[in-house]
Design a protein around this motif. Sequence first.
Motif, mmCIF file in Angstrom:
data_model
loop_
_atom_site.group_PDB
_atom_site.id
_atom_site.type_symbol
_atom_site.label_atom_id
_atom_site.label_comp_id
_atom_site.label_asym_id
_atom_site.label_seq_id
_atom_site.Cartn_x
_atom_site.Cartn_y
_atom_site.Cartn_z
ATOM 1 N N CYS A 63 -3.203 -17.652 -24.808
ATOM 2 C CA CYS A 63 -4.144 -17.178 -23.433
ATOM 3 C C CYS A 63 -4.790 -18.612 -22.770
ATOM 4 O O CYS A 63 -4.887 -18.618 -21.603
ATOM 5 C CB CYS A 63 -5.064 -16.312 -23.886
ATOM 6 N N THR A 64 -4.859 -19.616 -23.697
ATOM 7 C CA THR A 64 -5.384 -20.784 -23.165
ATOM 8 C C THR A 64 -4.546 -21.414 -22.167
ATOM 9 O O THR A 64 -4.676 -21.983 -21.132
ATOM 10 C CB THR A 64 -5.987 -21.599 -24.382
ATOM 11 N N ARG B 29 -4.983 -17.095 -29.291
ATOM 12 C CA ARG B 29 -5.908 -17.833 -28.507
ATOM 13 C C ARG B 29 -5.371 -18.872 -27.608
ATOM 14 O O ARG B 29 -5.576 -19.109 -26.357
ATOM 15 C CB ARG B 29 -7.035 -18.445 -29.248
ATOM 16 N N PHE C 59 -11.627 -22.959 -25.153
ATOM 17 C CA PHE C 59 -10.546 -22.448 -26.460
ATOM 18 C C PHE C 59 -11.604 -22.435 -27.589
ATOM 19 O O PHE C 59 -11.437 -21.527 -28.283
ATOM 20 C CB PHE C 59 -9.399 -23.286 -26.576
ATOM 21 N N LEU D 113 -13.843 -19.523 -28.497
ATOM 22 C CA LEU D 113 -13.295 -18.244 -28.882
ATOM 23 C C LEU D 113 -13.354 -18.100 -30.436
ATOM 24 O O LEU D 113 -12.723 -18.948 -31.113
ATOM 25 C CB LEU D 113 -11.964 -18.196 -28.148
ATOM 26 N N SER D 114 -13.398 -16.629 -30.583
ATOM 27 C CA SER D 114 -13.185 -16.317 -31.894
ATOM 28 C C SER D 114 -11.790 -15.471 -32.217
ATOM 29 O O SER D 114 -11.291 -15.092 -31.046
ATOM 30 C CB SER D 114 -14.208 -15.455 -32.332
ATOM 31 N N ASN D 115 -11.078 -15.576 -33.154
ATOM 32 C CA ASN D 115 -9.839 -14.970 -33.404
ATOM 33 C C ASN D 115 -10.109 -13.343 -33.293
ATOM 34 O O ASN D 115 -11.342 -13.035 -33.823
ATOM 35 C CB ASN D 115 -9.337 -15.204 -34.726
ATOM 36 N N LEU E 296 -4.885 -17.407 -34.184
ATOM 37 C CA LEU E 296 -4.985 -18.776 -33.469
ATOM 38 C C LEU E 296 -4.026 -18.823 -32.226
ATOM 39 O O LEU E 296 -4.002 -19.310 -31.204
ATOM 40 C CB LEU E 296 -5.112 -19.720 -34.386
ATOM 41 N N ARG F 165 -2.308 -9.523 -33.229
ATOM 42 C CA ARG F 165 -2.466 -10.202 -34.229
ATOM 43 C C ARG F 165 -1.914 -9.298 -35.554
ATOM 44 O O ARG F 165 -2.237 -8.005 -35.703
ATOM 45 C CB ARG F 165 -3.727 -10.601 -34.652
ATOM 46 N N ARG G 198 -16.837 -14.702 -28.243
ATOM 47 C CA ARG G 198 -17.249 -16.182 -28.135
ATOM 48 C C ARG G 198 -18.412 -16.258 -29.047
ATOM 49 O O ARG G 198 -19.249 -15.463 -29.405
ATOM 50 C CB ARG G 198 -17.658 -16.501 -26.594
ATOM 51 N N ARG H 110 -4.613 -8.029 -27.357
ATOM 52 C CA ARG H 110 -5.020 -8.430 -26.050
ATOM 53 C C ARG H 110 -4.116 -8.178 -25.099
ATOM 54 O O ARG H 110 -2.925 -8.253 -25.411
ATOM 55 C CB ARG H 110 -5.717 -9.808 -26.060
ATOM 56 N N PHE I 215 -12.159 -12.330 -25.405
ATOM 57 C CA PHE I 215 -12.092 -12.953 -26.705
ATOM 58 C C PHE I 215 -13.442 -12.893 -27.111
ATOM 59 O O PHE I 215 -14.298 -13.463 -26.056
ATOM 60 C CB PHE I 215 -11.424 -13.959 -27.170
#
Length: 220
Positions: free
Chosen positions: A167-168, A164, A178, A181-183, A161, A11, A208, A190, A206
């Motif tokens: 990865c989702t 996330r 999804f 999950l937190s940013n 976002l 990020r 949660r 990651r 991530f």
Amino acid sequence: MGRPRRIVLIRHGESQGNQDDTIYERVPDHALELTADGLRQARQTGELLRGVFGEERVQAYVSPYRRTWDTFRALGLDPGLTRAREEPRLREQDWGNWQDPEDIQRQRKARDSYGHFFYRFAMGESGADVYDRVGSFLETLYRAFKQPDFPPNVLLVTHGLTMRLFCTRWFHWTVEEFEMLSNPANGETRMLIAEKEGRYVLDRPFERWGTPGPPGGGGP
């Protein structure tokens, strides 16, 4: 080389927008710059990544936003080992226009109640739209893996976002997973690491804020 040994997502460092919501009235989202702390975060992450990559080659894909390119440059990766290209599909969730601070807050609160995947910003995107373009990018990435000289490392310089949702899509998590999950924090990474049988695992989860229920919300 074929499939890479690792896929690293980062990020961007802290930007002007992370520090001051009112700036969206004056500066387009894509033109926001890193703060001094954001540059420091990127440089620190660069030290980590240079140790991870060593003397191996890296293929980097960078969101077209100024803050992501500034983050990439601040990493200080060896230009002789690193190829970088702009990838618009890794951009932030688009708002699509200038923003009023009060409207931003109202819409963010509504999104928190409605759900980050399905809620659509007025004249902008939903999380589902970002998911779809991430899926399109993955098709391009899979084709690139077939090149015999493809580097052993992939680096994606993107947004929280989008990380996330990448990865989702990759791990086939559910929408409800999804949503829990937190940013990652600004400048955080990651890593998807290939195991011997070719399956990828995430180096760390991530954070949660809740526990997902069964698919479909547990209804009949």
